[in-house]
Design an enzyme around this catalytic site. Structure first.
Site, short mmCIF file in Angstrom:
data_model
loop_
_atom_site.label_atom_id
_atom_site.label_comp_id
_atom_site.label_asym_id
_atom_site.label_seq_id
_atom_site.Cartn_x
_atom_site.Cartn_y
_atom_site.Cartn_z
N GLU A 1 3.15 -6.11 -1.09
CA GLU A 1 3.37 -7.48 -1.59
C GLU A 1 4.81 -7.93 -1.41
O GLU A 1 5.74 -7.22 -1.77
CB GLU A 1 2.97 -7.57 -3.05
CG GLU A 1 1.53 -7.16 -3.34
CD GLU A 1 0.51 -8.09 -2.69
OE1 GLU A 1 0.90 -9.15 -2.16
OE2 GLU A 1 -0.69 -7.75 -2.70
N CYS B 1 -1.23 -7.58 -12.07
CA CYS B 1 -0.41 -6.97 -11.04
C CYS B 1 0.85 -7.81 -10.80
O CYS B 1 1.97 -7.30 -10.80
CB CYS B 1 -1.20 -6.82 -9.74
SG CYS B 1 -2.57 -5.65 -9.86
N HIS C 1 -0.80 -3.13 -3.45
CA HIS C 1 -2.20 -3.22 -3.83
C HIS C 1 -3.03 -2.22 -3.03
O HIS C 1 -2.87 -2.10 -1.81
CB HIS C 1 -2.74 -4.64 -3.56
CG HIS C 1 -2.70 -5.52 -4.75
ND1 HIS C 1 -2.03 -6.72 -4.78
CD2 HIS C 1 -3.28 -5.39 -5.98
CE1 HIS C 1 -2.19 -7.29 -5.97
NE2 HIS C 1 -2.94 -6.50 -6.71
#
Length: 215
Positions: free
Chosen positions: A80, A143, A167
């Site tokens: 991410e 998250c 993730h």
């Protein structure tokens, strides 16, 4: 050296398991190189998870933070780029709280960039044949919430601590081989992070990779 802090989440939304928790619990036995590894399973609860992350940063004083979560709709590991200043999900946390369009920090920035070596992590996973991509943001549920909370605390304390979120795709409950693959992939990511901070650790990690390749 304080070492690496790695976090995952417990099960949520009525599910019996969370693959990020399983990987975090498997890491201590899979990690065979310096630096020290500290692992933690976070509660899937907005306020409690954010508070726990801030406490860990103060108590552990890690040299880098790698946060893990599960993305049930994805079929690859996703690194991410950005934590958004936004809680916005129809899914309730484990305290049955639903947040819609709520800033995490009303006085904070729109978001924070990951400070992990994402390109190098992707290159390592590509070399291992692990499906991987770089995603532009970590969603708007827990998250993303803890990713933002960690980055905000690091900025508030003016620390030079690389921090980011990864993730993981979900697995079937009986997919032991898939769990081993994901655990090895996370170990590879941690090796890249360690090598970016401590060249000597990178040499040890490279030797560990070579030993695995000889088996």
């Amino acid at each position: 050296m304080a070492g690496l802090l790695v976090t995952g989440f417990d099960a949520f939304a009525g599910l019996g398991r969370n693959v990020s928790e399983e990987v975090v619990r498997a890491l201590p036995k899979a990690w065979h190189a310096p630096p020290h590894l500290r692992t933690e399973v976070l509660p899937t609860v907005y306020d409690a998870a954010g508070a726990r992350v801030r406490a860990l940063l103060a108590d552990v004083e890690p040299d880098a933070v790698v946060m893990l979560g599960v993305a049930r709709s994805r079929n690859a590991i996703e690194l991410e780029r950005v934590a958004l200043n936004l809680d916005d999900s129809e899914t309730a946390d484990n305290a049955r709280e639903v947040r819609a369009g709520t800033p995490i920090d009303a006085n904070g920035p729109v978001g924070y960039w990951s400070t992990l070596p994402l390109a190098a992590m992707r290159e390592r996973l590509d070399s291992l044949g692990v499906p991987v991509s770089i995603s532009n943001h970590a969603g708007t549920f827990l998250c993303n919430h803890v990713f933002f909370a960690a980055r905000a605390e690091i900025e508030r304390r003016r620390l030079s601590v690389p921090c980011g979120f990864v993730h993981l795709p979900d697995l079937a409950a009986d997919d032991a081989g898939g769990l081993r693959t994901l655990t090895s992939a996370v170990v590879a990511c941690l090796e890249v992070v360690a090598a970016s901070l401590w060249p000597r650790a990178g040499e040890v990690c490279e030797a560990a990779v070579n030993r695995r390749g000889d088996r």
